[in-house]
Scaffold this motif. Structure first.
Motif, PDB file in Angstrom:
ATOM      1  N   VAL A 166      47.195  38.685   5.839  1.00 39.54           N
ATOM      2  CA  VAL A 166      47.305  39.991   5.185  1.00 39.54           C
ATOM      3  C   VAL A 166      45.916  40.478   4.795  1.00 39.54           C
ATOM      4  CG1 VAL A 166      48.320  41.312   3.291  1.00 39.54           C
ATOM      5  CG2 VAL A 166      49.570  39.357   4.243  1.00 39.54           C
ATOM      6  N   ILE A 167      45.580  41.700   5.211  1.00 35.73           N
ATOM      7  CA  ILE A 167      44.353  42.379   4.784  1.00 35.73           C
ATOM      8  C   ILE A 167      44.775  43.516   3.865  1.00 35.73           C
ATOM      9  CG2 ILE A 167      42.319  43.683   5.509  1.00 35.73           C
ATOM     10  CD1 ILE A 167      42.614  42.324   8.270  1.00 35.73           C
ATOM     11  N   THR A 168      44.354  43.477   2.608  1.00 34.20           N
ATOM     12  CA  THR A 168      44.769  44.529   1.682  1.00 34.20           C
ATOM     13  C   THR A 168      43.831  44.568   0.482  1.00 34.20           C
ATOM     14  OG1 THR A 168      46.668  45.479   0.514  1.00 34.20           O
ATOM     15  CG2 THR A 168      46.370  43.093   0.350  1.00 34.20           C
ATOM     16  N   THR A 169      44.103  45.510  -0.409  1.00 38.94           N
ATOM     17  CA  THR A 169      43.244  45.724  -1.575  1.00 38.94           C
ATOM     18  C   THR A 169      43.715  44.888  -2.763  1.00 38.94           C
ATOM     19  OG1 THR A 169      44.610  47.576  -2.287  1.00 38.94           O
ATOM     20  CG2 THR A 169      42.730  48.083  -0.878  1.00 38.94           C
ATOM     21  N   THR A 170      42.776  44.654  -3.666  1.00 42.19           N
ATOM     22  CA  THR A 170      43.105  43.946  -4.900  1.00 42.19           C
ATOM     23  C   THR A 170      43.055  44.864  -6.118  1.00 42.19           C
ATOM     24  OG1 THR A 170      40.789  43.285  -5.082  1.00 42.19           O
ATOM     25  CG2 THR A 170      42.301  41.737  -4.031  1.00 42.19           C
ATOM     26  N   ARG A 171      42.625  46.098  -5.909  1.00 41.37           N
ATOM     27  CA  ARG A 171      42.565  47.094  -6.979  1.00 41.37           C
ATOM     28  C   ARG A 171      42.893  48.467  -6.382  1.00 41.37           C
ATOM     29  NH1 ARG A 171      42.523  43.083  -9.490  1.00 41.37           N
ATOM     30  NH2 ARG A 171      41.243  42.503 -11.300  1.00 41.37           N
ATOM     31  N   GLY A 172      42.897  49.490  -7.211  1.00 43.83           N
ATOM     32  CA  GLY A 172      43.137  50.839  -6.736  1.00 43.83           C
ATOM     33  C   GLY A 172      42.012  51.318  -5.833  1.00 43.83           C
ATOM     34  N   ILE A 173      42.340  52.236  -4.903  1.00 45.92           N
ATOM     35  CA  ILE A 173      41.355  52.732  -3.949  1.00 45.92           C
ATOM     36  C   ILE A 173      41.605  54.211  -3.702  1.00 45.92           C
ATOM     37  CG2 ILE A 173      42.732  52.182  -1.889  1.00 45.92           C
ATOM     38  CD1 ILE A 173      40.075  51.315  -0.550  1.00 45.92           C
ATOM     39  N   THR A 174      40.563  54.962  -3.406  1.00 46.72           N
ATOM     40  CA  THR A 174      40.704  56.390  -3.141  1.00 46.72           C
ATOM     41  C   THR A 174      41.158  56.615  -1.701  1.00 46.72           C
ATOM     42  OG1 THR A 174      38.417  56.649  -2.411  1.00 46.72           O
ATOM     43  CG2 THR A 174      38.862  56.908  -4.782  1.00 46.72           C
ATOM     44  N   VAL A 175      41.682  57.819  -1.442  1.00 45.12           N
ATOM     45  CA  VAL A 175      42.147  58.166  -0.100  1.00 45.12           C
ATOM     46  C   VAL A 175      41.011  58.075   0.909  1.00 45.12           C
ATOM     47  CG1 VAL A 175      43.026  60.057   1.330  1.00 45.12           C
ATOM     48  CG2 VAL A 175      44.043  59.613  -0.912  1.00 45.12           C
ATOM     49  N   SER A 176      39.851  58.616   0.573  1.00 45.10           N
ATOM     50  CA  SER A 176      38.731  58.642   1.519  1.00 45.10           C
ATOM     51  C   SER A 176      38.191  57.237   1.786  1.00 45.10           C
ATOM     52  CB  SER A 176      37.617  59.551   0.993  1.00 45.10           C
ATOM     53  OG  SER A 176      37.171  59.107  -0.285  1.00 45.10           O
ATOM     54  N   SER A 177      38.034  56.430   0.744  1.00 48.97           N
ATOM     55  CA  SER A 177      37.544  55.063   0.945  1.00 48.97           C
ATOM     56  C   SER A 177      38.529  54.247   1.771  1.00 48.97           C
ATOM     57  CB  SER A 177      37.316  54.383  -0.408  1.00 48.97           C
ATOM     58  OG  SER A 177      36.275  54.997  -1.121  1.00 48.97           O
ATOM     59  N   ASN A 178      39.810  54.491   1.545  1.00 47.04           N
ATOM     60  CA  ASN A 178      40.854  53.761   2.252  1.00 47.04           C
ATOM     61  C   ASN A 178      40.764  53.996   3.759  1.00 47.04           C
ATOM     62  OD1 ASN A 178      43.247  52.134   2.319  1.00 47.04           O
ATOM     63  ND2 ASN A 178      44.454  53.989   2.593  1.00 47.04           N
ATOM     64  N   ILE A 179      40.767  55.260   4.186  1.00 50.45           N
ATOM     65  CA  ILE A 179      40.779  55.544   5.624  1.00 50.45           C
ATOM     66  C   ILE A 179      39.450  55.167   6.268  1.00 50.45           C
ATOM     67  CG2 ILE A 179      40.139  57.965   5.273  1.00 50.45           C
ATOM     68  CD1 ILE A 179      42.302  56.378   8.090  1.00 50.45           C
ATOM     69  N   GLN A 180      38.357  55.308   5.539  1.00 53.32           N
ATOM     70  CA  GLN A 180      37.065  54.925   6.113  1.00 53.32           C
ATOM     71  C   GLN A 180      37.038  53.439   6.454  1.00 53.32           C
ATOM     72  OE1 GLN A 180      34.068  56.194   3.310  1.00 53.32           O
ATOM     73  NE2 GLN A 180      34.609  58.365   3.544  1.00 53.32           N
ATOM     74  N   TYR A 181      37.573  52.617   5.560  1.00 54.83           N
ATOM     75  CA  TYR A 181      37.565  51.178   5.812  1.00 54.83           C
ATOM     76  C   TYR A 181      38.551  50.806   6.923  1.00 54.83           C
ATOM     77  CZ  TYR A 181      37.296  46.189   4.887  1.00 54.83           C
ATOM     78  OH  TYR A 181      37.101  44.839   5.010  1.00 54.83           O
ATOM     79  N   LEU A 182      39.733  51.434   6.910  1.00 54.94           N
ATOM     80  CA  LEU A 182      40.719  51.134   7.952  1.00 54.94           C
ATOM     81  C   LEU A 182      40.198  51.528   9.329  1.00 54.94           C
ATOM     82  CD1 LEU A 182      44.051  52.222   6.210  1.00 54.94           C
ATOM     83  CD2 LEU A 182      43.124  49.914   6.459  1.00 54.94           C
TER      84      LEU A 182
END
Length: 567
Positions: A166-182
């Motif tokens: 599983v690859i996922t976050t451990t805290r809250g993340i913004t929409v822009s940061s999320n898609i950039q990393y994905l």
């Protein structure tokens, strides 16, 4: 270790599932509408990175109906959850989610959740077709909450095999940061028109550049593991003819990098542009995206001397999309090496009508090939194989009213099993799907509805008795015809495998015929008698007795019957 050494072959290894949260909630203000839409829009951005040789399945929650459940937020989408369970069962190499979440839940509509009342991990049946989960959401992998496991932790630690990692976050993340990393992850997996050789740990090392988005994502699993998508590609394959009409036969040809082996392939209709309306802040909004066309054929083949050549049939139910169809395939060798390929730009057109008016033949059997009929016995834990055959092939498009439907006759629960059907090796006429995890009861009954490629329907049902005992019983013994003239068959059912012999006597007790023992399997059996006695003569008219003896290593039973001879 078992997953890496015994990874099943098949189409699932070139399949990616993209999941997007509903755009309608929990945002409430018009200024937040763009955030709601971003889940679907950003999933579409990832879809454009995925190369053509990969099959992309989309579960966009805006597509699924709402159900009012009386909870705090009041709305769930159980059909979306079931669609995800079905994908896990069918197999998918990657699952990617974009949307709202928390340590124990995906989406306000509870797409996935673990709590005291509901644990969705228990409904996941991947066997060894284990996906890598990528969750672009908030805190789904929060691992430092004392006394509580996050969903990602529970998923990777569960005894129910549902995830390779599983690859996922451990805290809250913004929409822009999320898609950039994905996007970085997907571009690292698919560089150009190829698949990376890197391990998952190396992939994440490459995309973690020190930015804040990378700091929030973690991997739960073995970083030395590689993604199950094969890295070798088949080039210069083709489909002939280049324009296919409905009900016609096409041929996939190409050159395999391996000398001999097996392959799987799927023909998919052209994609379509979808505009979906939804209610938001008391007004109607819309969102657009691409949906893959329906599956037209799903089969398997073998090959030798590096040469690929396999046939398929185009059904009547094509979408007449302006976009061409795509055929995706993979090939394996005898040591389980695997390579992927695809043929794009396949044109489909309307063909001549068919004179066929007969629907497909539906039959039932066990996994070892024993034919089943109503009243037969199965051992607890066994599965039922449903075989469907037709000269024109089986409709697999899943179009409304043309689905393959399995109905439990006791509960009337219907299940769409279209995606579970696959043609037999090198066949365009007959194939199977498996009914496993049968209900725990003494008796089960199913009905199957199917359509052929000319849209002729068929229906068949079966009632099976389940035995959870090794006790040997002989049931429903009779001979037919009775009275007999020249020959007859003894018909009976067994609750366990046994050797069965038959002795036939006159009413005075004189044995006139002994039918030597033969091995009979659990379920329905027939033993033939040619009507002649031990001396090869036809016995006189009259009444006779017969004794059927069944025995195995630990039990022996007899049953007496009566027959008559009349010529």
């Amino acid at each position: 270790i078992e997953f890496e050494t015994k990874t099943p072959m098949g189409l699932w290894r070139q399949r990616i599932t993209l999941i997007a949260d509903d755009p309608a909630r929990p945002e409430r203000e018009l200024c937040e509408l763009s955030m709601g839409k971003s889940h679907t829009i950003n999933s579409e951005r990832l879809a454009k990175i995925i190369p053509n040789f990969m099959e992309t399945k989309k579960i966009y929650m805006v597509d699924y109906p709402e159900v009012i459940d009386g909870s705090t937020f009041g709305v769930t989408k159980p059909e979306a959850t079931q669609a995800l369970f079905n994908q896990i069962s069918s197999g998918t190499a990657l699952i990617n989610f974009i949307g709202h979440g928390n340590p124990t839940q995906w989406a306000q509509e509870k797409l996935l959740i673990i709590n005291e009342e509901r644990n969705d991990i228990n409904s996941m049946q991947a066997e060894l077709k284990l996906p890598i989960w990528i969750a672009g959401t908030c805190s789904w992998g929060q691992f430092d909450a004392i006394g509580q496991d996050s969903f990602a932790e529970a998923l990777i630690n569960s005894s129910i095999n549902a995830a390779a990692g599983v690859i996922t976050t451990t805290r809250g993340i913004t929409v822009s940061s999320n898609i950039q990393y994905l996007e970085k992850i997907f571009r690292e997996i698919f560089k150009g028109d190829s698949v990376t050789y890197k391990s998952i740990g190396s992939i994440l090392q490459s995309v973690k550049t020190g930015s804040s988005d990378g700091e929030l994502f973690h991997f739960f699993g073995d970083p030395a593991m590689k993604i199950s998508i094969p890295t070798q590609l088949v080039k210069n394959s083709k489909v002939s003819p280049d324009t296919l009409s409905t009900l016609s036969i096409g041929t996939l040809s190409g050159e395999s990098p391996f000398l001999s082996g097996e392959g799987y392939f799927i023909l998919e209709d052209g994609y379509k542009e979808v505009k979906k309306l939804f209610n938001y802040a008391s007004r109607q909004e819309e969102i657009s995206y691409q949906m893959n066309g329906p599956t037209l054929f799903r089969g398997s083949f073998n090959y030798e001397n590096n040469i690929l050549s396999s046939q398929f049939r185009v059904p009547k139910d094509i979408s007449y999309s302006k976009n061409p169809a795509t055929l995706r395939f993979n090939v394996t060798d005898n040591s389980n090496l695997q390579a992927l390929g695809s043929v794009t730009g396949i044109k489909l057109t309307l063909g001549s009508p068919s004179n066929d008016t007969q629907g497909p033949i539906i039959s039932f059997e066990t996994e070892n090939g024993r034919n089943l009929r109503s009243g037969d016995f199965l051992k607890y834990g066994e599965s039922i194989v449903v075989r469907i055959s037709d000269p024109l092939g089986i409709n697999l498009t899943g179009e409304k009213e043309h689905e393959l439907i399995l109905t439990n006759n006791f509960t009337q629960v219907e299940t769409n099993i279209t995606n579970k059907f696959i043609y037999d090796m090198n066949s365009i006429n007959t194939g199977t799907f498996l009914i496993n995890n049968l209900p725990e009861s003494d008796e089960i009954s199913f009905r199957v509805n199917a359509w052929d490629n000319a849209n002729n329907p068929s229906e068949s049902e079966i009632r099976i008795k389940i035995t959870n005992s090794d006790e040997l019983s002989l049931i429903n013994l009779f001979n037919f015809p009775n009275p007999m003239s020249m020959d007859t068959k003894f018909s009976f059912e067994l609750t366990a495998d046994a050797e069965v012999s038959i002795n036939i006597y006159s009413l005075e007790g004189r044995r006139i015929k002994k039918i030597l023992p033969e091995l009979c399997l659990l379920g329905h059996n027939n033993i033939y008698w040619d009507g002649k006695d031990e001396f090869g003569q036809l016995p006189a008219n009259g009444a006779y007795l017969y004794k059927v003896t069944a025995k195995n290593s630990s039990q022996k039973i007899d049953q007496i019957g009566r027959l008559a001879i009349f010529r």
